[in-house]
Scaffold this active site. Structure first.
Site, PDB file in Angstrom:
ATOM      1  N   HIS A 198       0.828  -1.203   0.000  1.00 18.57           N
ATOM      2  CA  HIS A 198       0.000   0.000   0.000  1.00 18.57           C
ATOM      3  C   HIS A 198       0.868   1.261   0.000  1.00 18.57           C
ATOM      4  O   HIS A 198       1.952   1.264  -0.533  1.00 18.57           O
ATOM      5  CB  HIS A 198      -0.986  -0.057   1.171  1.00 18.57           C
ATOM      6  CG  HIS A 198      -1.739  -1.344   1.219  1.00 18.57           C
ATOM      7  ND1 HIS A 198      -2.779  -1.652   0.368  1.00 18.57           N
ATOM      8  CD2 HIS A 198      -1.572  -2.448   2.007  1.00 18.57           C
ATOM      9  CE1 HIS A 198      -3.230  -2.870   0.622  1.00 18.57           C
ATOM     10  NE2 HIS A 198      -2.504  -3.384   1.607  1.00 18.57           N
ATOM     11  N   GLU A 256      -2.475   0.363   7.870  1.00 18.37           N
ATOM     12  CA  GLU A 256      -1.557  -0.687   7.435  1.00 18.37           C
ATOM     13  C   GLU A 256      -0.325  -0.107   6.755  1.00 18.37           C
ATOM     14  O   GLU A 256       0.803  -0.569   6.982  1.00 18.37           O
ATOM     15  CB  GLU A 256      -2.278  -1.651   6.491  1.00 18.37           C
ATOM     16  CG  GLU A 256      -1.391  -2.757   5.954  1.00 18.37           C
ATOM     17  CD  GLU A 256      -2.091  -3.667   4.963  1.00 18.37           C
ATOM     18  OE1 GLU A 256      -1.454  -4.649   4.512  1.00 18.37           O
ATOM     19  OE2 GLU A 256      -3.270  -3.400   4.637  1.00 18.37           O
ATOM     20  N   HIS A 267       2.608  -7.129   4.890  1.00 22.15           N
ATOM     21  CA  HIS A 267       1.235  -6.645   5.021  1.00 22.15           C
ATOM     22  C   HIS A 267       0.706  -6.887   6.433  1.00 22.15           C
ATOM     23  O   HIS A 267       1.299  -7.623   7.224  1.00 22.15           O
ATOM     24  CB  HIS A 267       0.319  -7.365   4.023  1.00 22.15           C
ATOM     25  CG  HIS A 267       0.503  -6.916   2.605  1.00 22.15           C
ATOM     26  ND1 HIS A 267      -0.338  -6.023   1.993  1.00 22.15           N
ATOM     27  CD2 HIS A 267       1.455  -7.233   1.697  1.00 22.15           C
ATOM     28  CE1 HIS A 267       0.080  -5.808   0.759  1.00 22.15           C
ATOM     29  NE2 HIS A 267       1.167  -6.529   0.549  1.00 22.15           N
ATOM     30  N   GLU A 286       1.312 -11.713   6.249  1.00 20.39           N
ATOM     31  CA  GLU A 286       0.220 -10.941   6.851  1.00 20.39           C
ATOM     32  C   GLU A 286       0.430 -10.959   8.363  1.00 20.39           C
ATOM     33  O   GLU A 286       0.168 -11.950   9.036  1.00 20.39           O
ATOM     34  CB  GLU A 286      -1.136 -11.549   6.498  1.00 20.39           C
ATOM     35  CG  GLU A 286      -1.515 -11.422   5.028  1.00 20.39           C
ATOM     36  CD  GLU A 286      -2.136 -10.067   4.690  1.00 20.39           C
ATOM     37  OE1 GLU A 286      -2.111  -9.165   5.548  1.00 20.39           O
ATOM     38  OE2 GLU A 286      -2.646  -9.917   3.566  1.00 20.39           O
TER      39      GLU A 286
END
Length: 266
Positions: A9, A23, A78, A144
């Site tokens: 992102h 995030e 992430h 993650e």
């Protein structure tokens, strides 16, 4: 080893959000710590990050850059989000890959090392058709690191010392997977086995007493994190990481499942 390190992102895309956290900021911080630990402590490692600031960058730009650079490994960092109730760590390789593939082998090592330190529920090793896993010409892994909208995970995510431990877990995995050699001048690193951190000294003393009743030597050290006093129960410090892992196994066998290893300069 050439590592393309991709904090997900950024810029106009905040990624997952929850508990006052974005995030894009969390993963940039973790990735930056991974780069610092790697370049400071290991020989013959080059790290190229997809972004080093809060900028917008497309998925195609990221994978094209990694492919053109000739990276040996693509690591995408992430955090997750769902409905506030889900929590834990999981990682992904591309859905087309077999469990006996080279990429799966790298992932197995990375998964083991990260879970060893991150204090998160283990949600397992998974596969998906994500762009960064599909369009990369080298082995690629996406991690993650907790659910940002879950209260338990968010408390960890906002803790800078925890983000360092998670970064160290990723580095430990990379070092094992790619047989990285430590720089000679970093041989004074201490691997400390932490068997609990408590705001109450009484609770720390109970944990220390429990460890001693299981013939595991330990002591209490006070540390200040984000302006708060914590009492950390340490069950050993070793210059050899394998020795620290053996002690960690003893501690976990005694029932202390949330124990972990931190690396600090001696």
């Amino acid at each position: 080893m050439k590592l393309y390190l991709d904090p997900g992102h950024g810029g106009a895309d905040p990624g997952a959000q929850g508990n006052g956290l974005n995030e894009k900021e969390i993963v940039l911080d973790i990735a930056s710590r991974i780069r610092t630990i790697l370049t400071n402590n290991y020989e013959n490692v080059e790290v190229n990050m997809s972004r080093t600031s809060d900028m917008t960058k497309s998925l195609s730009q990221r994978t094209n850059e990694a492919n053109a650079w000739g990276a040996d490994f693509y690591l995408s960092i992430h955090c997750n989000a769902f409905n506030g109730s889900a929590q834990g760590y999981e990682d992904y390789i591309h859905s087309s890959l077999s469990d006996s593939s080279t990429t799966a082998g790298y992932r197995n090592i990375m998964h083991e090392e990260i879970i060893d330190v991150n204090q998160l529920r283990n949600r397992g090793k998974k596969k998906a058709n994500f762009h960064v896993l599909r369009e990369t010409s080298m082995a690629a892994l996406l991690t993650e690191n907790g659910f940002i909208d879950n209260n338990h995970d968010a408390d960890l995510l906002r803790d800078a010392s925890w983000r360092t431990r998670v970064a160290q877990g990723h580095v430990n995995g990379l070092a094992r997977a790619f047989n990285l050699q430590r720089k000679q001048e970093e041989s004074d690193t201490l691997f400390k086995v932490i068997a609990g951190s408590f705001k109450s000294r009484d609770n720390a003393e109970k944990r220390e007493g429990y460890l001693r009743s299981n013939d595991i030597e330990s002591f209490i050290a006070s540390v200040t994190i984000s302006g708060e006093r914590w009492y950390r129960v340490q069950a050993g410090a070793f210059t050899n990481r394998e020795n620290a892992k053996n002690r960690l196994s003893r501690v976990k066998d005694a029932g202390i499942e949330d124990a972990f290893i931190i690396a600090e300069d001696a």
